[in-house]
Scaffold this active site. Sequence first.
Site, mmCIF file in Angstrom:
data_model
loop_
_atom_site.group_PDB
_atom_site.id
_atom_site.type_symbol
_atom_site.label_atom_id
_atom_site.label_comp_id
_atom_site.label_asym_id
_atom_site.label_seq_id
_atom_site.Cartn_x
_atom_site.Cartn_y
_atom_site.Cartn_z
ATOM 1 N N ASP A 50 0.621 -1.281 0.238
ATOM 2 C CA ASP A 50 -0.482 -0.108 0.302
ATOM 3 C C ASP A 50 0.584 1.331 -0.283
ATOM 4 O OD1 ASP A 50 -1.556 -2.359 0.949
ATOM 5 O OD2 ASP A 50 -1.723 -1.195 2.581
ATOM 6 N N GLN A 66 4.490 1.181 2.043
ATOM 7 C CA GLN A 66 4.452 -1.008 2.688
ATOM 8 C C GLN A 66 5.509 -1.907 2.601
ATOM 9 O OE1 GLN A 66 2.041 -2.232 5.765
ATOM 10 N NE2 GLN A 66 2.916 -0.560 5.517
ATOM 11 N N ASP A 169 -5.311 0.755 9.411
ATOM 12 C CA ASP A 169 -5.061 1.824 8.636
ATOM 13 C C ASP A 169 -5.502 3.257 8.885
ATOM 14 O OD1 ASP A 169 -4.392 -0.551 7.346
ATOM 15 O OD2 ASP A 169 -5.671 -0.650 6.419
ATOM 16 N N GLU A 223 -10.504 -2.588 3.822
ATOM 17 C CA GLU A 223 -8.844 -1.269 3.874
ATOM 18 C C GLU A 223 -8.770 -0.143 3.389
ATOM 19 O OE1 GLU A 223 -6.778 -6.165 5.016
ATOM 20 O OE2 GLU A 223 -6.490 -5.020 2.729
ATOM 21 N N TRP A 308 -3.627 -8.862 -3.984
ATOM 22 C CA TRP A 308 -3.217 -10.098 -3.032
ATOM 23 C C TRP A 308 -3.074 -11.035 -3.658
ATOM 24 C CZ3 TRP A 308 -0.213 -8.606 0.255
ATOM 25 C CH2 TRP A 308 0.341 -7.480 1.673
HETATM 26 C C1 FRU Z 1 -3.243 -3.391 2.547
HETATM 27 C C2 FRU Z 1 -3.202 -3.957 3.720
HETATM 28 C C3 FRU Z 1 -3.455 -3.326 4.921
HETATM 29 C C4 FRU Z 1 -2.402 -3.860 5.837
HETATM 30 C C5 FRU Z 1 -0.976 -4.018 4.954
HETATM 31 C C6 FRU Z 1 -0.463 -4.715 5.228
HETATM 32 O O1 FRU Z 1 -2.876 -4.188 1.523
HETATM 33 O O2 FRU Z 1 -3.772 -5.624 4.539
HETATM 34 O O3 FRU Z 1 -4.797 -3.488 6.253
HETATM 35 O O4 FRU Z 1 -1.980 -2.053 6.796
HETATM 36 O O5 FRU Z 1 -1.919 -3.895 3.998
HETATM 37 O O6 FRU Z 1 0.444 -4.704 4.850
#
Ligand code: FRU
Length: 504
Positions: A50, A66, A169, A223, A308
């Site tokens: 993210d 991330q 988040d 999310e 994902w």
């Molecule tokens: C979304 C997510 C978020 C979380 C992050 C973890 O893609 O699952 O909810 O904060 O990725 O890497």
Amino acid sequence: MTPEVNFETMTEFKPTPELNQARNFEIEHRTPADRQPAFHFTPAVGWMNDPNGFSVYKKQVHLFYQYHPYSNQWGPMHWGHQVSKDLIVWKQKPAALAPDQPFDKDGCFSGSAVESEQGHVLMYTGCANGKQNQCLAIGDGQNYAKFEANPVLSQVNLPKGYSDVDFRDPKLWKTGTTWYLAAGILNPEKKGEVILFSSPNLKDWTFESILLSFDGTNGKMLECPDVFLLDDQPMLICSPQNMHAQGYEFHNGHNSVYIPGRFNQSLESSRFFQKEARQLDYGLDFYAPQTTLLEDGRRILIGWMSSWNSPILCSRQNWTSQMTLPRELSFKQGKLIQKPIREIENWYKETSHIDNVHLDGTFEDNRMSGRYLDATLQFSNPAHHFAIDLACDENHKTTFTIDASKGWMEMDRTYSGMEEDWVTVRKAALPESGVDQLRIIMDLYSVEIFVNQGEMVLSTVIPTLPQADRIVLHGQDENLTIDFHSMDVEKLHQEKLKNDLDET
Ligand code: FRU
């Protein structure tokens, strides 16, 4: 009034061994620029998901993400960091956060950032011992000190019956003197909600309301919520997990949606309604977008251009994932309109025009080729049967098709050179008025198609090597002519290579 957090009392920034290790690793293992896309945001090394902390601080745009520097797979989450003046050319900064404290030892999950008088404020989810709580850090645009009393928002702030196991988040903003924060959570019935908190000072938080609740029939955890005003319209975007396919609107698994709210005095008191959820991007790779507001008033969105369930991992790379090209948002006649950020236009090198193309089978012209392109196809009237093969050579192609008799358009990357059996085809319903314009942005490993001036977007990653650069049109329609205008953005590739040298 309670004073704002006194940032002087925050832990003084001292890089921990974990942060130093990440910072050294990313310098030592940095991918040479010629193996990366020219103008799409990528990590220098390792895994990225993210976008986080998308914000303007001291006149520069900051984007965190991330990040797991040590492999091309998801792992203990850090925050990587880059800055840009034009959202096209990005410069790497040292990793900003590592999972190195008792409150975030299992990962620094997604969050947001805001410029404040005292510095650049980050709000993120600290994961520790199976719990997810919201944490604060402040910095100068390079180094970020975590607040000693983290987490600032945890189980104690939640309404009765809620737990902090899936609570993450945070998206932070300030209206007047009050801070607001929206976060995703599973309610006691395990249904997804976006909930709102307020604070006078960033550390004392009060639960305000449930902004959005999903009834659990389609989509679970919500999310990465984001809440903002767009052309006076309250908007909520979020990324529901575990959806079921619905017509051509939603696909199975993780989707990203936008929901226009009802205006009710202020953004913070608006309510949002699930029935109006619409897909944000109809391509194969898009998730967890985040927005920021530029000083000139433009609301810009950037998303993780990956998925994902089908993340394209190339064994030849030591980095994974790209962000989409940043998009300018507007809201017109009940629809979200997304257009490529206009700064891309500063990078056009050569243009080629081929006007009045009549399709009677297959059409190819050597002025119509390339892999670093911003190309527009203007149809004289809505196309009925039309296809374009991109990134083609003898063995490869990625095909976008319009079939008006069936009412759909389709992205198909079956022959793009994939190494695994990832999802390759996705369809979307044609807009009501049909398709009269396509704008195609191509970079080394991606294709983004903006339909009808941004009415719909399809973003897709392709692993095709750059030598496959032919473009071929297919169709048969006496009444249709096509004007093809293509801008070569190869210059950006050169700039990226130059930047790479400057920094080494
Ligand atoms: C979304 C997510 C978020 C979380 C992050 C973890 O893609 O699952 O909810 O904060 O990725 O890497």
